[in-house]
Enzyme design. Structure first.
Site, short mmCIF file in Angstrom:
data_model
loop_
_atom_site.label_atom_id
_atom_site.label_comp_id
_atom_site.label_asym_id
_atom_site.label_seq_id
_atom_site.Cartn_x
_atom_site.Cartn_y
_atom_site.Cartn_z
N ASP A 21 0.86 -1.18 0.00
CA ASP A 21 0.00 0.00 0.00
C ASP A 21 0.89 1.23 0.00
O ASP A 21 1.93 1.25 0.67
CB ASP A 21 -0.93 0.03 1.22
CG ASP A 21 -1.90 1.21 1.14
OD1 ASP A 21 -2.87 1.12 0.37
OD2 ASP A 21 -1.67 2.23 1.83
N GLU A 67 0.79 5.65 0.21
CA GLU A 67 0.07 6.90 0.42
C GLU A 67 0.84 7.97 -0.35
O GLU A 67 2.08 8.00 -0.32
CB GLU A 67 -0.01 7.25 1.91
CG GLU A 67 -0.74 6.21 2.75
CD GLU A 67 -2.19 5.98 2.35
OE1 GLU A 67 -2.80 6.90 1.76
OE2 GLU A 67 -2.70 4.88 2.61
N HIS A 95 -5.81 4.76 5.94
CA HIS A 95 -4.99 5.68 5.16
C HIS A 95 -3.61 5.89 5.77
O HIS A 95 -2.91 6.84 5.44
CB HIS A 95 -5.70 7.02 4.92
CG HIS A 95 -7.08 6.85 4.37
ND1 HIS A 95 -7.32 6.16 3.21
CD2 HIS A 95 -8.29 7.24 4.83
CE1 HIS A 95 -8.62 6.14 2.98
NE2 HIS A 95 -9.24 6.78 3.95
#
Length: 224
Positions: A35, A37, A193
């Site tokens: 993942d 950000e 997030h």
């Protein structure tokens, strides 16, 4: 993260003898959940701000489990675009005194070193990225690899497993939080997030879907 954490590099040679079940499960590919950000949606121009990667292991019965997570906060590359809306969405504070960000090259080098160790341990030839809307994560990963000039990228350059698609099939949900809840997992929207949190939840979701399919008879190891 010290290099002492990794005792040897993978030289690309697979071990002789019977192959590890993980190598048989995905045609020699090792799932690694990623993942990122970011400072926006454009992988060529927008900053990579956080990256996390969770390797996946397999137990003696052929069931998958999340194994080890690598996580780094990233210094934006020179000239990177950062949209204020992206920072508001992720809650990332670039000037936080405890952010302790590193350069892209350092983060990728250390993550890739850990992945190569996992490849060797599982008898796999290459990593395949698993992500929730995986094309987004793979696009930013490939862009960072190109910027830094890293040559030993263990990931397949374009193939991936998308848990948004898998969760849509398994649970009728494509949003990560809702998919996790449908799978009976806890999900804290206050932690969402963060690359580390989202990666670990995505890894748990992926393993759960694959294991459920195995329990239903969808994949049988040669030894089953």
């Amino acid at each position: 993260m010290s290099e002492d954490n990794f005792d040897e590099e993978f030289d690309g040679t697979l071990p002789s003898g019977p192959r590890h079940p993980m190598a048989r499960r995905f045609r020699g590919y090792l799932p690694v959940v990623v993942d990122v950000e970011t400072g926006g949606f454009n992988s060529a121009t927008d900053a990579l701000l956080e990256i996390a990667a969770t390797t996946v292991g397999m137990d003696e019965k052929g069931f998958l489990f999340p194994e080890h997570t690598y996580f780094f906060r990233i210094e934006p590359f020179e000239g990177a675009n950062i949209e204020p809306a992206a920072l508001e969405f992720t809650g990332i504070k670039l000037d936080h005194p405890l952010r302790m960000a590193v350069q892209e090259e350092q983060a990728l080098t250390e993550i890739f070193r850990g992945i190569r160790k996992a490849l060797k341990a599982n008898g796999c030839k290459r990593a395949i990225l698993v992500g929730h809307n995986s094309s987004f994560d793979l696009g930013f990963l490939n862009a960072a690899v190109a910027r830094t000039g890293i040559k030993r990228n263990p990931f397949h350059p374009f193939s991936s497993f998308d848990t948004a698609t898998l969760a849509g099939l398994a649970y009728g949900q494509t949003v990560l939080a809702k998919a996790c809840q449908a799978a009976g997992m806890e999900f804290d929207n206050r932690e969402a997030h963060s690359a580390r949190y989202d990666t670990e939840k995505t890894a748990e979701l992926f393993c759960g879907i694959v294991n459920r399919w195995k329990e239903m008879g969808g994949w049988m190891d040669d030894d089953d």
